[in-house]
Design an enzyme around this catalytic site. Structure first.
Site, short mmCIF file in Angstrom:
data_model
loop_
_atom_site.label_atom_id
_atom_site.label_comp_id
_atom_site.label_asym_id
_atom_site.label_seq_id
_atom_site.Cartn_x
_atom_site.Cartn_y
_atom_site.Cartn_z
N LYS A 1 0.89 -1.17 0.00
CA LYS A 1 0.00 0.00 0.00
C LYS A 1 0.92 1.21 0.00
O LYS A 1 0.90 2.06 0.91
CB LYS A 1 -0.92 -0.07 1.24
CG LYS A 1 -2.04 0.96 1.26
CD LYS A 1 -3.18 0.67 0.30
CE LYS A 1 -4.15 1.82 0.26
NZ LYS A 1 -5.15 1.69 -0.81
N ASP B 1 -5.50 -3.21 -2.28
CA ASP B 1 -6.93 -3.17 -2.62
C ASP B 1 -7.14 -3.68 -4.04
O ASP B 1 -8.03 -4.49 -4.31
CB ASP B 1 -7.53 -1.77 -2.41
CG ASP B 1 -6.67 -0.64 -2.98
OD1 ASP B 1 -5.53 -0.91 -3.42
OD2 ASP B 1 -7.15 0.51 -3.01
N ASP C 1 -2.22 -12.35 5.36
CA ASP C 1 -3.27 -13.06 6.10
C ASP C 1 -4.59 -12.94 5.35
O ASP C 1 -5.29 -13.93 5.09
CB ASP C 1 -3.40 -12.46 7.50
CG ASP C 1 -4.54 -13.09 8.28
OD1 ASP C 1 -4.64 -14.33 8.24
OD2 ASP C 1 -5.33 -12.35 8.88
C1 IPM Z 1 -3.48 -17.45 9.87
C2 IPM Z 1 -4.42 -17.11 11.00
C3 IPM Z 1 -3.61 -16.44 12.11
C4 IPM Z 1 -3.03 -15.16 11.56
C5 IPM Z 1 -4.42 -16.17 13.41
C6 IPM Z 1 -5.08 -17.41 13.94
C7 IPM Z 1 -3.57 -15.52 14.46
O1 IPM Z 1 -5.47 -16.33 10.57
O2 IPM Z 1 -2.50 -18.19 10.09
O3 IPM Z 1 -3.74 -17.01 8.75
O4 IPM Z 1 -3.70 -14.13 11.55
O5 IPM Z 1 -1.86 -15.20 11.14
MG MG Z 2 -5.53 -16.08 8.47
#
Ligand code: IPM
Ligand code: MG
Length: 351
Positions: free
Chosen positions: A187, A219, A243
């Protein structure tokens, strides 16, 4: 070959899916004459109940002293809706990532031919999709300073050059064995950390002249993953963007129950399904064990056992192609979690 594997089953469906992965690994050990020694340890809500900590020191010591860690899932709904809970299962996952220095999270996204109809996306848009997300895992907003009062809160996002460079090199190296295309997702129109990522990745790109590099704002990347997923080869990004985008990309495979991952550091590595602990399914023998089994295949690759990893993937492909799978990807005569594990073992010995 002798290998010590730390086994952290965790919460929810964690115990039943890791059990299937162990069945498959045992079959591999027998077939290829290896000795896998499992060292079970507590993690997540189960560990909080026994020790007060979601990632006890004893568990970390076992992981540090093993060749690899196989991880199920952690998370328990009883902690989710209470903003004042001080100890949460997820903290255990962050702690193990940080303590073992697992900065490089690798999440392959594969569209299986037999499951194209399962995805809500158009078949012709996802056919043949095969890319991999390199997500930075031990820095950024997840690990920055944070604080909260009743009317104010903050989470700091920071990255050092070294944190960016080491995963960027890993991602560039990965694409050399693939289609030689790297996309940095950031970003940079808003965030200073993103501007540093972009600057350093441009510099590192000079060491890899055969790799085509492009840059997308997060995005826009979220949209392109759905519109043109076949345009991606290696997608490199920071912790939180990775994530979010990896869950989104999971839609392409037809079920989040199929997405494996590897989290690799200088000396240690952990292998876990991308999905969570799926508490609603726990103990019902309906959860898909394939993400965990494919994570075990990534572990075999990491351990230098690539023929063994290929054998596991071939058996998994066979089960998917022949509808020998759990309810999430198979509506007619779905099998249970245990039965899919048993089927794969049989399939491994048949070949
Ligand atoms: C992932 C999960 C984790 C993260 C959580 C459970 C802390 O969503 O491994 O993608 O956010 O990294
Ligand atoms: Mg995750």
């Amino acid at each position: 070959m002798n290998k010590k594997i730390a086994l952290l089953a965790g919460d929810g469906i964690g115990p039943e899916i890791t059990r299937q992965a162990v069945k498959v690994l045992d079959a591999i050990a027998q077939k290829f004459k290896h000795d896998f020694i499992y060292r079970r340890a507590l993690a997540g809500a189960a560990a909080i109940a026994h020790t007060g900590s979601p990632m006890p020191e004893e568990t970390l010591d076992i992981c540090l002293d093993s060749d690899a860690v196989l991880f199920g899932a952690i998370g328990d709904p009883k902690y989710d809706d209470d903003p004042n809970t001080k100890v949460r299962p997820e903290q255990g996952l962050l702690k193990i990532r940080k303590s073992l220095g697992l900065y490089c999270n690798i999440r392959p996204i594969t569209a299986y031919e037999a499951l194209l109809d399962r995805s809500p996306l158009k078949k012709e848009n996802i056919k043949g999709v095969d890319f991999v997300i390199y997500r930075e895992l031990t820095g950024g907003i997840y690990f920055g300073e944070k604080a909260r009062s009743s009317h104010w809160a903050y989470d700091q996002c920071s990255y050092s050059a070294n944190e960016i460079e080491r995963i960027a090199h890993a991602a560039f190296k990965a694409t050399l064995a693939r289609r030689k295309k790297l996309t940095l997702v950031d970003k940079a129109n808003v965030l200073e950390t993103s501007r540093l990522w972009r600057e350093l990745v441009k510099k590192i790109a000079e060491d890899y002249p055969e790799v085509g590099v492009d840059f997308l704002f997060v995005d826009n990347a979220a949209m392109q993953i759905i519109l043109k997923p076949f345009d991606f080869d290696v997608l490199l990004t920071e912790n939180m963007f990775g994530d979010i985008l990896s869950d989104e990309a999971g839609v392409i495979t037809g079920s989040i129950g199929l997405s494996p991952s590897a989290s690799v550091g200088e000396k240690n590595a952990l292998f876990e399904p991308v999905h969570g602990s799926y508490p609603q399914a726990a103990g019902k023998n309906i959860a898909n064990p394939l993400a965990c089994i494919l994570s075990a295949a990534m572990m075999l690759d990491y351990l230098g056992l690539s023929a063994e990893a290929r054998a596991v993937r071939k058996a998994v492909d066979y089960s998917i192609n022949h509808g020998k799978s759990t309810i999430d990807i198979c509506s007619k005569q779905a099998m249970g979690t245990e039965e899919v594990g048993d089927f794969l073992v049989k399939e491994l010995f048949r070949n």
